[in-house]
Write a protein that holds these residues in place. Structure first.
Motif, mmCIF file in Angstrom:
data_model
loop_
_atom_site.group_PDB
_atom_site.id
_atom_site.type_symbol
_atom_site.label_atom_id
_atom_site.label_comp_id
_atom_site.label_asym_id
_atom_site.label_seq_id
_atom_site.Cartn_x
_atom_site.Cartn_y
_atom_site.Cartn_z
ATOM 1 N N UNK A 1 35.226 42.057 45.400
ATOM 2 C CA UNK A 1 35.836 43.179 44.707
ATOM 3 C C UNK A 1 36.885 42.716 43.698
ATOM 4 N N UNK A 2 37.064 43.502 42.646
ATOM 5 C CA UNK A 2 38.145 43.189 41.706
ATOM 6 C C UNK A 2 39.482 43.677 42.271
ATOM 7 N N UNK A 3 40.571 43.361 41.562
ATOM 8 C CA UNK A 3 41.901 43.679 42.067
ATOM 9 C C UNK A 3 42.124 45.162 42.307
ATOM 10 N N UNK A 4 41.631 45.996 41.409
ATOM 11 C CA UNK A 4 41.809 47.429 41.568
ATOM 12 C C UNK A 4 41.095 47.978 42.780
ATOM 13 N N UNK A 5 39.882 47.489 43.033
ATOM 14 C CA UNK A 5 39.124 47.952 44.198
ATOM 15 C C UNK A 5 39.735 47.442 45.504
ATOM 16 N N UNK A 6 40.276 46.240 45.484
ATOM 17 C CA UNK A 6 40.964 45.739 46.679
ATOM 18 C C UNK A 6 42.167 46.614 47.011
ATOM 19 N N UNK A 7 42.899 47.020 45.970
ATOM 20 C CA UNK A 7 44.046 47.896 46.189
ATOM 21 C C UNK A 7 43.607 49.221 46.801
ATOM 22 N N UNK A 8 42.486 49.742 46.350
ATOM 23 C CA UNK A 8 41.985 51.002 46.912
ATOM 24 C C UNK A 8 41.675 50.851 48.396
ATOM 25 N N UNK A 9 41.115 49.711 48.759
ATOM 26 C CA UNK A 9 40.823 49.463 50.174
ATOM 27 C C UNK A 9 42.123 49.396 50.973
ATOM 28 N N UNK A 10 43.139 48.758 50.415
ATOM 29 C CA UNK A 10 44.418 48.650 51.120
ATOM 30 C C UNK A 10 45.084 50.014 51.284
ATOM 31 N N UNK B 1 49.566 43.319 38.356
ATOM 32 C CA UNK B 1 48.398 42.517 38.030
ATOM 33 C C UNK B 1 47.109 43.286 37.797
ATOM 34 N N UNK B 2 47.154 44.607 37.922
ATOM 35 C CA UNK B 2 45.949 45.409 37.721
ATOM 36 C C UNK B 2 45.799 45.804 36.255
ATOM 37 N N UNK B 3 44.545 46.043 35.827
ATOM 38 C CA UNK B 3 44.349 46.543 34.473
ATOM 39 C C UNK B 3 44.846 47.984 34.393
ATOM 40 N N UNK B 4 45.028 48.465 33.183
ATOM 41 C CA UNK B 4 45.646 49.786 32.984
ATOM 42 C C UNK B 4 44.859 50.915 33.636
ATOM 43 N N UNK B 5 43.530 50.998 33.475
ATOM 44 C CA UNK B 5 42.802 52.094 34.126
ATOM 45 C C UNK B 5 42.938 52.084 35.654
#
Length: 246
Positions: free
Chosen positions: A138-147, A167-171
């Motif tokens: 998973x990318x960083x944004x998706x990992x954050x969603x899991x957390x 460290x996440x992209x803007x979207x």
């Protein structure tokens, strides 16, 4: 109707080798309130979070979660808390589902209820279709969603977020900011969000500005602007921290 207090901090002080990191900190966070904790590096934000989560123990003052004293009633207090740390704490070699199942087991949730909660949270974050993927895929944004999903599985009263969008992209960042604000507004979840990004603040948010271990402002966006005689939060922050950058 009186709004319940999810987090109460009273006269909280903490020192490292005789140097104060927090000095007589006082504030409350109520159910449904999204509170942004702003402060430059070294302000004491990480120390405060470490005390709330009991990574650090010895301190002066009192911390209560939903009326439970963090020292005297640790288990009951921490059961009310959901946490997303700045650094990921997911197991990279396990799948999304495996990571979440492990968390539900720690909280003593039965398999049926655990699966219901996992599906609910992953669907709300548009991650259910990726439940069998390993975290490292998973990318960083998706990992954050899991957390975030993991932090909500046991239905906490307070969600603690330690700069979760670094460290996440803007979207990805904006999607997480919007989702957390939705949780506070629609589900009456109390949120304490440590950030240094001014654009993550919504007009209805509560603000706490921490500088050199002391609270310099504590109020609504409008109240903080008023006491600093400024029109923009970035200018209010600059004034309150005497020129330190956000």
């Amino acid at each position: 109707m009186k709004i319940p207090i999810a987090l109460s901090i009273e006269n909280l002080s903490f020192s490292y080798s005789g140097k104060k990191a927090l000095d007589q900190v006082n504030f409350n966070i109520h159910a449904g309130e999204c509170t942004l904790l702003l402060g430059p590096n070294g302000a004491g934000k990480s120390t405060l979070f470490s005390l709330i989560t009991r990574l650090y123990d010895s301190h002066e003052g009192r911390i209560e979660l939903c009326g439970f004293d963090i020292k005297k009633q640790t288990r009951q207090a921490l059961a009310k808390l959901g946490v997303v740390f700045q650094q990921t704490t997911l197991d990279m070699d396990l799948t999304v589902m495996q990571n979440l199942r492990y968390h539900t087991a720690l909280h003593g949730l039965g398999r049926k209820l655990a699966m219901q909660r996992i599906q609910q949270e992953l669907e709300r974050l548009n991650m259910f279709d990726r439940r069998f993927e390993k975290i490292r895929q998973l990318n960083g944004g998706h990992r954050r969603r899991v957390e975030i999903a993991r932090a909500l599985l046991h239905k906490p009263a307070l969600l603690l977020l330690d700069e979760p969008t670094v460290g996440l992209d803007v979207p990805s960042r904006l999607a997480i900011v919007e989702y957390v604000h939705h949780l506070a507004a629609d589900e009456k979840l109390a949120v304490l969000w440590a950030s240094h990004l001014i654009d993550e603040i919504y007009p209805d948010d509560h603000l706490i500005v921490l500088h050199k271990g002391q609270i310099k402002a504590n109020g609504t966006v409008d109240e903080v602007l008023k006491i600093t005689n400024t029109a923009l939060i970035k200018d209010a922050f600059y004034n309150l921290t005497q020129g330190d950058q956000a």
